[in-house]
Design a protein around this motif. Structure first.
Motif, PDB file in Angstrom:
ATOM      1  N   THR A 127      54.956  13.847-113.478  1.00  0.00           N
ATOM      2  CA  THR A 127      53.934  13.543-112.661  1.00  0.00           C
ATOM      3  C   THR A 127      53.792  14.504-111.665  1.00  0.00           C
ATOM      4  OG1 THR A 127      53.479  11.557-113.730  1.00  0.00           O
ATOM      5  CG2 THR A 127      52.378  12.210-111.863  1.00  0.00           C
ATOM      6  N   ILE A 128      54.862  14.558-111.030  1.00  0.00           N
ATOM      7  CA  ILE A 128      54.993  15.639-109.669  1.00  0.00           C
ATOM      8  C   ILE A 128      55.186  16.905-110.082  1.00  0.00           C
ATOM      9  CG2 ILE A 128      56.606  16.049-107.896  1.00  0.00           C
ATOM     10  CD1 ILE A 128      57.488  13.082-107.780  1.00  0.00           C
ATOM     11  N   LEU A 158      52.275  19.267-108.781  1.00  0.00           N
ATOM     12  CA  LEU A 158      52.625  20.618-108.225  1.00  0.00           C
ATOM     13  C   LEU A 158      51.992  21.796-108.641  1.00  0.00           C
ATOM     14  CD1 LEU A 158      56.164  19.817-107.010  1.00  0.00           C
ATOM     15  CD2 LEU A 158      54.151  19.935-105.616  1.00  0.00           C
ATOM     16  N   LEU A 185      49.542  11.606-100.483  1.00  0.00           N
ATOM     17  CA  LEU A 185      50.767  12.442-101.230  1.00  0.00           C
ATOM     18  C   LEU A 185      50.396  13.929-101.462  1.00  0.00           C
ATOM     19  CD1 LEU A 185      51.578   9.437-103.418  1.00  0.00           C
ATOM     20  CD2 LEU A 185      52.885  10.186-101.431  1.00  0.00           C
ATOM     21  N   TYR A 186      49.101  14.251-101.694  1.00  0.00           N
ATOM     22  CA  TYR A 186      48.888  15.548-101.955  1.00  0.00           C
ATOM     23  C   TYR A 186      47.453  15.955-101.379  1.00  0.00           C
ATOM     24  CZ  TYR A 186      46.374  14.857-106.240  1.00  0.00           C
ATOM     25  OH  TYR A 186      45.526  14.363-107.304  1.00  0.00           O
ATOM     26  N   PHE A 226      57.742   9.863-113.571  1.00  0.00           N
ATOM     27  CA  PHE A 226      57.674  10.295-112.173  1.00  0.00           C
ATOM     28  C   PHE A 226      57.969  11.644-111.958  1.00  0.00           C
ATOM     29  CE2 PHE A 226      58.054   5.662-111.704  1.00  0.00           C
ATOM     30  CZ  PHE A 226      56.684   5.318-111.102  1.00  0.00           C
ATOM     31  N   LEU A 286      47.462  10.559-110.017  1.00  0.00           N
ATOM     32  CA  LEU A 286      48.761  10.483-109.425  1.00  0.00           C
ATOM     33  C   LEU A 286      49.140   9.070-109.515  1.00  0.00           C
ATOM     34  CD1 LEU A 286      51.088  12.227-107.581  1.00  0.00           C
ATOM     35  CD2 LEU A 286      49.890  11.156-105.607  1.00  0.00           C
TER      36      LEU A 286
END
Length: 168
Positions: free
Chosen positions: A138-139, A143, A167-168, A135, A108
């Protein structure tokens, strides 16, 4: 002429073929499954790719030797260090650095930084693209892999692990 052959693609081809042969024998540790009487398993694709690498390496060495002996390929080819070659070397170094740092820093945090550096290295001029695409991608990857496919990504160690947990 012998010196030219030893400095040309023949040495690199031999190294690639030897490395592929070593890895081919390492795939025996993957195991096999019996599917419809055929032995298919996790080793089938690596073996196929490694056999292809060996065949292409032997073919390249053969063509190089044949070309030098016929006089088609000049005996003293020298590598020119142009901007494109230096960019290629820098890109390979960037990828190696990314792979080395990935377990420590985590996916991340490190991936957007690497993508920004890679886009800059490739010559992207737009600051909007350089700072938005890494970004967003990457997100998206986080996901898809963590929420849809349940595949864990490297989280890093220390402070980077805490950031990943936030963040996750």
């Amino acid at each position: 002429m012998l010196k030219a052959l030893l400095k040309s693609e023949v040495i690199i081809s031999a190294i690639c073929a030897a490395g592929a042969l070593y890895l081919f024998f390492e795939t025996k540790a993957f195991g096999n499954l019996n599917v419809y009487g055929a032995k298919l398993g996790p080793d089938i694709w690596p073996k196929l790719i490694l056999v292809s690498i060996m065949a292409l390496s032997v073919g390249l060495a053969y063509n190089t030797i044949k070309g030098v002996l016929k006089g088609i390929i000049p005996a003293s080819d020298k590598i020119q260090f142009s901007a494109a070659n230096l960019r290629f070397i820098a890109a390979a170094g960037l990828i190696a650095t990314y792979l080395a740092l990935l377990p420590l820093v985590g996916f991340l945090v490190l991936t957007p930084v690497m993508m920004i550096a890679f886009m800059y290295l490739l010559g992207e001029k737009s600051k909007t693209w350089i700072f938005s695409i890494p970004f967003v991608l990457t997100i998206g990857v986080v996901l898809v892999f963590t929420k849809l496919m349940y595949v864990p990504l490297p989280r890093g160690t220390g402070i980077f692990l805490k950031i990943s947990h936030l963040l996750y």
